[in-house]
Write an enzyme that holds these catalytic residues in place. Structure first.
Site, short mmCIF file in Angstrom:
data_model
loop_
_atom_site.label_atom_id
_atom_site.label_comp_id
_atom_site.label_asym_id
_atom_site.label_seq_id
_atom_site.Cartn_x
_atom_site.Cartn_y
_atom_site.Cartn_z
N HIS A 55 0.87 -1.27 -0.01
CA HIS A 55 -0.01 0.18 -0.03
C HIS A 55 1.01 1.31 0.07
O HIS A 55 0.82 2.04 -0.68
CB HIS A 55 -1.06 -0.09 1.14
N GLU A 56 1.98 1.19 1.00
CA GLU A 56 2.96 2.53 1.34
C GLU A 56 3.66 2.51 -0.17
O GLU A 56 3.93 3.79 -0.60
CB GLU A 56 3.60 2.55 2.29
N HIS A 59 1.73 4.06 -3.01
CA HIS A 59 1.68 5.73 -2.84
C HIS A 59 2.86 6.28 -3.55
O HIS A 59 2.81 7.13 -4.48
CB HIS A 59 1.62 5.98 -1.47
N ASP A 131 -7.46 7.53 2.32
CA ASP A 131 -7.21 8.01 1.03
C ASP A 131 -8.20 8.26 0.25
O ASP A 131 -8.26 9.35 -0.56
CB ASP A 131 -6.26 7.02 0.26
#
Length: 229
Positions: A55-56, A59, A131
């Site tokens: 996920h990170e 980004h 988000d």
């Protein structure tokens, strides 16, 4: 804000038995003010840690592969007291008071890039809720307040009340127009999401490599991320 950061750094130095503040104290205090303190006792399963890692990196990768995006300075999957299971920190270089439409669209794509999990694990989780909230709010502001929609041009469709308190907004249009705004917001966020997915698909090898590296290290700097990229 500066006083809060210095104070947090001083408290950390004392807790660690030092008589002076060092750079590491200041770095940690910035994060404490932004995202809350580290939750050392938080227990995540191996599977959840892997999902948060992808996920990170999702980004960060989408941000790095776009022009006019703020540089990534830190990525971590250490849970914080704010409820975040991890976060990607981006900091603009120099003063930055105005944002162009392209920059805002890039920011939307970066926000949706966390859904890298759908490409890797074939399913989605609740991890992107913040988000989604931010992306929806930003897309709506672009259309109703910043005049960045070709359909509505430079017409204010929303007014901000209590700007310095809650920052609540009130629609200043008919129900029919409100429905059209919703359609525009959905289309804008959807286009950003599709752009993010394309970037991730085109850089799948790097995504895997960086996610596994973050999983192992738990926290990496922006320089470390860029050199691996």
């Amino acid at each position: 804000d500066l006083a809060n950061i210095i104070n947090e750094a001083a408290l950390r130095a004392v807790r660690l038995g030092r008589h002076s503040v060092i750079q590491a104290d200041l770095d940690e205090s910035v994060e404490t003010v932004i995202a809350g303190a580290q939750r050392k006792n938080a227990v995540l399963s191996a599977k959840e840690k892997e999902i948060v890692s992808y996920h990170e990196i999702g980004h960060a990768l989408v941000a790095a592969k776009q022009t006019n995006s703020a540089p990534v300075t830190k990525i971590t999957i250490v849970p914080r007291t704010s409820g975040a299971l991890g976060y990607t920190m981006q900091v603009d270089e120099g003063e930055h008071n105005l944002m162009t439409r392209d920059e805002l669209l890039n920011k939307l794509a970066t926000l949706t890039g966390g859904r890298a999990e759908e490409l890797i694990f074939g399913s989605i989780t609740t991890g992107a809720s913040n988000d989604i909230e931010q992306a929806t709010k930003l897309a709506r502001a672009m259309i109703t307040r910043y005049g960045m929609s070709r359909k509505f041009d430079m017409v204010a469709l929303e007014t901000v009340t209590n700007q310095y308190l809650s920052g609540d907004t009130t629609l200043a249009c008919s129900a029919e127009t409100a429905a059209q705004i919703d359609e525009e917001v959905i289309a804008t966020v959807k286009a950003a999401h599709e752009k993010a997915i394309k970037i991730l698909q085109d850089n799948m090898d790097v995504l895997h490599r960086l996610a596994h590296h973050l999983l192992e290290k738990e926290t990496i700097t922006g320089d470390e991320f860029m050199s691996m990229l």
